[in-house]
Design an enzyme around this catalytic site. Structure first.
Site, PDB file in Angstrom:
ATOM      1  N   LYS A  10     143.992  68.830  87.524  1.00 20.95           N
ATOM      2  CA  LYS A  10     145.036  68.320  88.423  1.00 20.95           C
ATOM      3  C   LYS A  10     144.714  68.798  89.836  1.00 20.95           C
ATOM      4  CE  LYS A  10     149.500  70.003  88.487  1.00 20.95           C
ATOM      5  NZ  LYS A  10     149.650  70.527  89.868  1.00 20.95           N
ATOM      6  N   GLU A  23     156.897  66.289  92.555  1.00 20.32           N
ATOM      7  CA  GLU A  23     157.638  67.555  92.639  1.00 20.32           C
ATOM      8  C   GLU A  23     158.679  67.505  93.742  1.00 20.32           C
ATOM      9  OE1 GLU A  23     155.292  71.131  92.411  1.00 20.32           O
ATOM     10  OE2 GLU A  23     156.986  72.403  93.002  1.00 20.32           O
ATOM     11  N   ASP A  67     144.888  73.143  86.819  1.00 21.66           N
ATOM     12  CA  ASP A  67     144.952  72.977  88.273  1.00 21.66           C
ATOM     13  C   ASP A  67     143.649  73.398  88.939  1.00 21.66           C
ATOM     14  OD1 ASP A  67     147.310  71.857  89.228  1.00 21.66           O
ATOM     15  OD2 ASP A  67     148.426  73.737  89.065  1.00 21.66           O
ATOM     16  N   GLU A 105     146.236  68.441  94.152  1.00 24.04           N
ATOM     17  CA  GLU A 105     147.364  68.050  94.999  1.00 24.04           C
ATOM     18  C   GLU A 105     146.907  67.132  96.130  1.00 24.04           C
ATOM     19  OE1 GLU A 105     149.376  71.616  96.362  1.00 24.04           O
ATOM     20  OE2 GLU A 105     149.726  72.319  94.313  1.00 24.04           O
ATOM     21  N   ASP A 108     148.382  76.500  88.783  1.00 23.35           N
ATOM     22  CA  ASP A 108     148.020  77.571  89.716  1.00 23.35           C
ATOM     23  C   ASP A 108     149.252  78.417  90.048  1.00 23.35           C
ATOM     24  OD1 ASP A 108     149.273  75.704  91.304  1.00 23.35           O
ATOM     25  OD2 ASP A 108     147.691  75.582  92.813  1.00 23.35           O
ATOM     26  N   SER A 109     150.410  78.048  89.449  1.00 22.70           N
ATOM     27  CA  SER A 109     151.595  78.905  89.502  1.00 22.70           C
ATOM     28  C   SER A 109     151.297  80.235  88.801  1.00 22.70           C
ATOM     29  CB  SER A 109     152.796  78.214  88.849  1.00 22.70           C
ATOM     30  OG  SER A 109     152.442  77.671  87.595  1.00 22.70           O
TER      31      SER A 109
HETATM   32  O1  KIV Z   1     151.209  75.100  89.137  1.00 23.95           O
HETATM   33  C1  KIV Z   1     152.186  74.591  88.576  1.00 23.95           C
HETATM   34  O2  KIV Z   1     152.889  75.201  87.767  1.00 23.95           O
HETATM   35  C2  KIV Z   1     152.512  73.201  88.917  1.00 23.95           C
HETATM   36  C3  KIV Z   1     153.797  72.654  88.405  1.00 23.95           C
HETATM   37  C4  KIV Z   1     154.919  73.180  89.199  1.00 23.95           C
HETATM   38  C5  KIV Z   1     153.776  71.172  88.382  1.00 23.95           C
HETATM   39  O3  KIV Z   1     151.753  72.565  89.587  1.00 23.95           O
END
Ligand code: KIV
Length: 271
Positions: A120, A189, A90, A122, A51-52
Protein backbone atom coordinates in the site's frame (compact mmCIF):
# COMPACT_ATOMS: atom_id res chain seq x y z
CA UNK A 1 -22.19 -12.25 10.99
CA UNK A 2 -21.34 -13.78 7.64
CA UNK A 3 -17.68 -14.84 7.52
CA UNK A 4 -16.99 -16.55 4.22
CA UNK A 5 -15.19 -19.69 5.54
CA UNK A 6 -15.53 -21.41 2.14
CA UNK A 7 -12.78 -19.27 0.63
CA UNK A 8 -9.35 -20.88 0.98
CA UNK A 9 -7.19 -17.86 0.33
CA UNK A 10 -8.41 -14.30 -0.01
CA UNK A 11 -6.93 -12.67 -3.08
CA UNK A 12 -7.38 -9.30 -4.73
CA UNK A 13 -9.92 -11.03 -7.02
CA UNK A 14 -11.89 -12.16 -3.97
CA UNK A 15 -12.10 -8.54 -2.79
CA UNK A 16 -13.31 -7.45 -6.23
CA UNK A 17 -16.02 -10.15 -6.14
CA UNK A 18 -17.00 -9.04 -2.63
CA UNK A 19 -17.54 -5.50 -3.88
CA UNK A 20 -19.60 -6.79 -6.82
CA UNK A 21 -21.78 -8.95 -4.57
CA UNK A 22 -22.13 -6.28 -1.88
CA UNK A 23 -20.27 -8.27 0.80
CA UNK A 24 -18.35 -5.84 3.00
CA UNK A 25 -14.58 -6.29 3.40
CA UNK A 26 -13.08 -6.48 6.92
CA UNK A 27 -9.52 -5.27 7.40
CA UNK A 28 -7.45 -4.78 10.56
CA UNK A 29 -3.84 -3.90 11.20
CA UNK A 30 -1.37 -6.36 12.71
CA UNK A 31 2.35 -6.20 13.25
CA UNK A 32 3.33 -9.55 14.74
CA UNK A 33 2.86 -13.31 14.42
CA UNK A 34 0.57 -13.94 17.42
CA UNK A 35 -2.08 -11.30 16.70
CA UNK A 36 -1.99 -12.06 12.97
CA UNK A 37 -2.74 -15.72 13.78
CA UNK A 38 -5.72 -14.77 15.97
CA UNK A 39 -7.15 -12.35 13.38
CA UNK A 40 -6.67 -14.82 10.52
CA UNK A 41 -8.42 -17.64 12.34
CA UNK A 42 -11.20 -15.25 13.44
CA UNK A 43 -11.95 -14.83 9.72
CA UNK A 44 -10.63 -11.37 8.89
CA UNK A 45 -10.43 -10.73 5.13
CA UNK A 46 -7.36 -8.48 5.03
CA UNK A 47 -4.49 -7.75 7.41
CA UNK A 48 -2.69 -4.48 6.90
CA UNK A 49 0.86 -4.32 8.21
CA UNK A 50 0.46 -0.58 8.60
CA UNK A 51 3.20 1.96 9.06
CA UNK A 52 1.09 2.83 12.13
CA UNK A 53 3.58 0.34 13.65
CA UNK A 54 5.69 3.48 14.00
CA UNK A 55 3.10 4.81 16.50
CA UNK A 56 1.68 1.75 18.24
CA UNK A 57 4.71 -0.55 18.25
CA UNK A 58 7.62 1.89 18.44
CA UNK A 59 5.96 4.82 20.25
CA UNK A 60 6.77 7.51 17.68
CA UNK A 61 4.46 10.49 17.33
CA UNK A 62 4.10 10.04 13.55
CA UNK A 63 4.46 7.30 10.94
CA UNK A 64 7.48 9.00 9.37
CA UNK A 65 10.37 7.39 11.29
CA UNK A 66 9.64 3.73 10.52
CA UNK A 67 12.10 2.21 8.04
CA UNK A 68 11.72 -0.29 5.22
CA UNK A 69 13.79 -2.84 7.18
CA UNK A 70 11.48 -2.44 10.19
CA UNK A 71 8.36 -2.86 8.01
CA UNK A 72 9.92 -6.00 6.54
CA UNK A 73 10.50 -7.38 10.04
CA UNK A 74 6.85 -6.76 11.03
CA UNK A 75 5.47 -8.09 7.74
CA UNK A 76 7.49 -11.31 7.79
CA UNK A 77 6.29 -11.96 11.37
CA UNK A 78 2.65 -11.40 10.30
CA UNK A 79 2.96 -13.64 7.26
CA UNK A 80 4.07 -16.57 9.42
CA UNK A 81 0.77 -16.30 11.32
CA UNK A 82 -1.71 -16.35 8.43
CA UNK A 83 -3.09 -19.00 6.14
CA UNK A 84 -6.24 -17.41 4.72
CA UNK A 85 -6.34 -13.63 4.66
CA UNK A 86 -4.72 -11.23 2.21
CA UNK A 87 -1.73 -9.36 3.66
CA UNK A 88 -1.04 -5.78 2.57
CA UNK A 89 2.15 -4.03 3.66
CA UNK A 90 2.64 -0.27 3.83
CA UNK A 91 5.55 1.19 1.92
CA UNK A 92 7.03 3.49 4.58
CA UNK A 93 7.77 7.19 4.18
CA UNK A 94 10.90 7.72 2.07
CA UNK A 95 10.78 4.31 0.39
CA UNK A 96 8.80 5.36 -2.70
CA UNK A 97 8.43 9.13 -3.02
CA UNK A 98 11.74 9.95 -4.78
CA UNK A 99 11.12 8.10 -8.02
CA UNK A 100 9.38 5.07 -9.47
CA UNK A 101 12.57 2.95 -9.65
CA UNK A 102 13.12 3.37 -5.92
CA UNK A 103 9.42 2.65 -5.33
CA UNK A 104 9.63 -0.58 -7.32
CA UNK A 105 12.84 -1.63 -5.55
CA UNK A 106 11.15 -1.09 -2.15
CA UNK A 107 8.05 -3.02 -3.19
CA UNK A 108 10.18 -5.88 -4.49
CA UNK A 109 12.08 -6.06 -1.19
CA UNK A 110 8.77 -6.32 0.69
CA UNK A 111 7.45 -9.06 -1.58
CA UNK A 112 10.71 -11.07 -1.67
CA UNK A 113 11.76 -10.73 1.96
CA UNK A 114 8.35 -11.09 3.67
CA UNK A 115 6.18 -13.28 1.45
CA UNK A 116 3.39 -10.67 1.66
CA UNK A 117 0.75 -10.46 -1.04
CA UNK A 118 0.58 -6.74 -1.83
CA UNK A 119 1.74 -3.26 -0.87
CA UNK A 120 0.00 0.00 0.00
CA UNK A 121 1.19 3.52 -0.64
CA UNK A 122 -0.22 6.98 0.00
CA UNK A 123 -1.14 9.62 -2.57
CA UNK A 124 -3.06 10.27 -5.78
CA UNK A 125 -1.83 11.78 -9.04
CA UNK A 126 1.66 12.38 -7.62
CA UNK A 127 2.12 8.65 -6.93
CA UNK A 128 0.90 7.38 -10.32
CA UNK A 129 4.29 6.64 -11.94
CA UNK A 130 5.33 4.53 -8.98
CA UNK A 131 1.99 2.72 -8.85
CA UNK A 132 2.14 1.90 -12.58
CA UNK A 133 5.69 0.62 -12.29
CA UNK A 134 4.96 -1.57 -9.24
CA UNK A 135 1.76 -2.93 -10.80
CA UNK A 136 3.54 -3.69 -14.08
CA UNK A 137 6.03 -5.82 -12.10
CA UNK A 138 3.08 -7.95 -11.01
CA UNK A 139 2.77 -6.55 -7.49
CA UNK A 140 -0.77 -5.66 -6.36
CA UNK A 141 -1.04 -2.10 -5.02
CA UNK A 142 -3.60 -0.62 -2.63
CA UNK A 143 -3.95 3.17 -2.75
CA UNK A 144 -4.60 5.52 0.18
CA UNK A 145 -6.38 8.90 -0.11
CA UNK A 146 -7.82 11.51 2.24
CA UNK A 147 -5.91 11.86 5.49
CA UNK A 148 -2.58 10.37 4.47
CA UNK A 149 -0.53 10.33 7.70
CA UNK A 150 2.85 10.43 5.93
CA UNK A 151 1.90 14.00 4.88
CA UNK A 152 0.97 15.14 8.38
CA UNK A 153 3.47 18.00 8.34
CA UNK A 154 1.87 19.31 5.13
CA UNK A 155 -1.65 19.08 6.63
CA UNK A 156 -0.57 20.32 10.08
CA UNK A 157 -3.49 18.48 11.73
CA UNK A 158 -5.22 15.07 11.82
CA UNK A 159 -8.62 16.65 11.14
CA UNK A 160 -11.17 15.47 8.49
CA UNK A 161 -9.88 16.01 4.92
CA UNK A 162 -11.65 17.03 1.70
CA UNK A 163 -14.42 19.06 3.36
CA UNK A 164 -13.76 21.87 0.88
CA UNK A 165 -14.83 21.40 -2.74
CA UNK A 166 -11.33 21.84 -4.22
CA UNK A 167 -9.82 19.04 -2.13
CA UNK A 168 -12.92 16.87 -2.63
CA UNK A 169 -12.61 17.31 -6.39
CA UNK A 170 -8.96 16.29 -6.34
CA UNK A 171 -9.85 13.23 -4.27
CA UNK A 172 -12.65 12.20 -6.70
CA UNK A 173 -10.20 12.52 -9.59
CA UNK A 174 -7.35 10.77 -7.71
CA UNK A 175 -9.58 7.77 -6.97
CA UNK A 176 -10.27 7.35 -10.69
CA UNK A 177 -6.58 7.74 -11.53
CA UNK A 178 -5.60 5.11 -8.96
CA UNK A 179 -8.09 2.71 -10.50
CA UNK A 180 -6.76 3.42 -14.02
CA UNK A 181 -3.17 2.93 -12.80
CA UNK A 182 -4.10 -0.57 -11.66
CA UNK A 183 -4.70 -0.31 -7.89
CA UNK A 184 -6.83 -3.21 -6.64
CA UNK A 185 -8.40 -1.17 -3.80
CA UNK A 186 -8.11 2.19 -2.11
CA UNK A 187 -8.19 3.25 1.54
CA UNK A 188 -10.24 6.39 2.20
CA UNK A 189 -9.18 7.92 5.50
CA UNK A 190 -11.13 10.52 7.47
CA UNK A 191 -13.25 12.12 4.77
CA UNK A 192 -16.98 13.00 4.82
CA UNK A 193 -19.25 9.95 4.42
CA UNK A 194 -21.11 11.51 1.46
CA UNK A 195 -17.86 11.97 -0.44
CA UNK A 196 -16.78 8.38 0.37
CA UNK A 197 -20.17 7.19 -0.94
CA UNK A 198 -19.74 9.12 -4.17
CA UNK A 199 -16.20 7.78 -4.67
CA UNK A 200 -17.22 4.19 -3.81
CA UNK A 201 -19.99 4.38 -6.41
CA UNK A 202 -17.82 6.00 -9.07
CA UNK A 203 -15.03 3.40 -9.16
CA UNK A 204 -15.24 -0.35 -9.62
CA UNK A 205 -12.38 -1.26 -7.22
CA UNK A 206 -13.22 -1.62 -3.51
CA UNK A 207 -12.89 1.33 -1.12
CA UNK A 208 -11.83 0.57 2.45
CA UNK A 209 -12.80 3.30 4.89
CA UNK A 210 -11.38 4.50 8.19
CA UNK A 211 -13.41 7.42 9.48
CA UNK A 212 -15.11 7.58 6.07
CA UNK A 213 -18.57 6.23 6.92
CA UNK A 214 -20.55 3.11 6.12
CA UNK A 215 -20.89 3.49 2.36
CA UNK A 216 -17.33 2.25 1.78
CA UNK A 217 -16.95 -1.30 0.49
CA UNK A 218 -14.99 -2.27 3.60
CA UNK A 219 -13.62 -0.93 6.88
CA UNK A 220 -10.20 -0.90 8.52
CA UNK A 221 -9.22 -0.15 12.11
CA UNK A 222 -5.88 -0.10 13.88
CA UNK A 223 -5.84 -3.13 16.21
CA UNK A 224 -4.53 -1.21 19.22
CA UNK A 225 -7.42 1.27 18.93
CA UNK A 226 -10.26 -1.22 18.39
CA UNK A 227 -9.01 -3.59 21.11
CA UNK A 228 -8.58 -0.75 23.61
CA UNK A 229 -4.85 -1.30 24.11
CA UNK A 230 -4.31 2.33 23.28
CA UNK A 231 -6.75 4.32 25.41
CA UNK A 232 -5.66 7.88 24.67
CA UNK A 233 -6.85 7.86 21.03
CA UNK A 234 -10.63 8.26 20.93
CA UNK A 235 -11.73 9.77 17.61
CA UNK A 236 -15.44 9.78 16.75
CA UNK A 237 -15.00 7.11 14.07
CA UNK A 238 -13.47 4.56 16.43
CA UNK A 239 -15.56 1.72 17.85
CA UNK A 240 -13.68 0.08 20.73
CA UNK A 241 -14.54 -3.63 20.98
CA UNK A 242 -12.49 -4.47 24.07
CA UNK A 243 -10.77 -2.65 26.91
CA UNK A 244 -7.52 -4.60 26.85
CA UNK A 245 -5.71 -1.83 28.69
CA UNK A 246 -7.98 -2.36 31.70
CA UNK A 247 -7.98 -6.14 31.40
CA UNK A 248 -4.21 -6.44 31.05
CA UNK A 249 -3.61 -3.97 33.89
CA UNK A 250 -5.91 -6.03 36.15
CA UNK A 251 -4.23 -9.30 35.19
CA UNK A 252 -0.71 -7.95 35.74
CA UNK A 253 -1.68 -6.38 39.07
CA UNK A 254 -3.12 -9.72 40.20
CA UNK A 255 0.10 -11.48 39.11
CA UNK A 256 2.23 -8.95 41.03
CA UNK A 257 0.10 -9.52 44.14
CA UNK A 258 0.30 -13.30 43.79
CA UNK A 259 4.10 -13.16 43.49
CA UNK A 260 4.49 -10.76 46.42
CA UNK A 261 2.28 -12.90 48.68
CA UNK A 262 3.92 -16.19 47.54
CA UNK A 263 0.52 -17.36 46.30
CA UNK A 264 2.18 -18.03 42.93
CA UNK A 265 3.51 -20.59 42.16
CA UNK A 266 1.40 -23.07 44.09
CA UNK A 267 2.42 -26.69 44.81
CA UNK A 268 0.67 -27.74 41.60
CA UNK A 269 2.60 -25.17 39.60
CA UNK A 270 6.05 -26.44 40.50
CA UNK A 271 8.17 -29.56 39.81
O1 KIV B 1 -0.84 2.44 8.83
C1 KIV B 1 -2.04 2.22 9.02
O2 KIV B 1 -2.46 1.66 10.03
C2 KIV B 1 -2.98 2.68 7.99
C3 KIV B 1 -4.43 2.60 8.31
C4 KIV B 1 -4.81 3.69 9.23
C5 KIV B 1 -5.26 2.60 7.08
O3 KIV B 1 -2.57 3.09 6.95
Amino acid sequence: MSVNKEVKRITTNTLQKMKSSGEKISMITAYDFSFAKIFDSAGIDVILVGDSASNVMAGHETTLPITLDQMIYHASSVIRGVSRCLVVVDLPFGSYQSNSDIALASAIRIMKETGAHSVKLEGGEEALDSIRKIVSAGIPVMGHLGLTPQSIYKFGTYTVRAKEEEEADKLRNDAKLLQEAGCFAVVLEKIPAVLAKEVSESISIPTIGIGAGHFCDGQVLVMHDMLGINTEFKPRFLRQYLNMHEQITGAVQKYIKDVKTSDFPSDAEQY
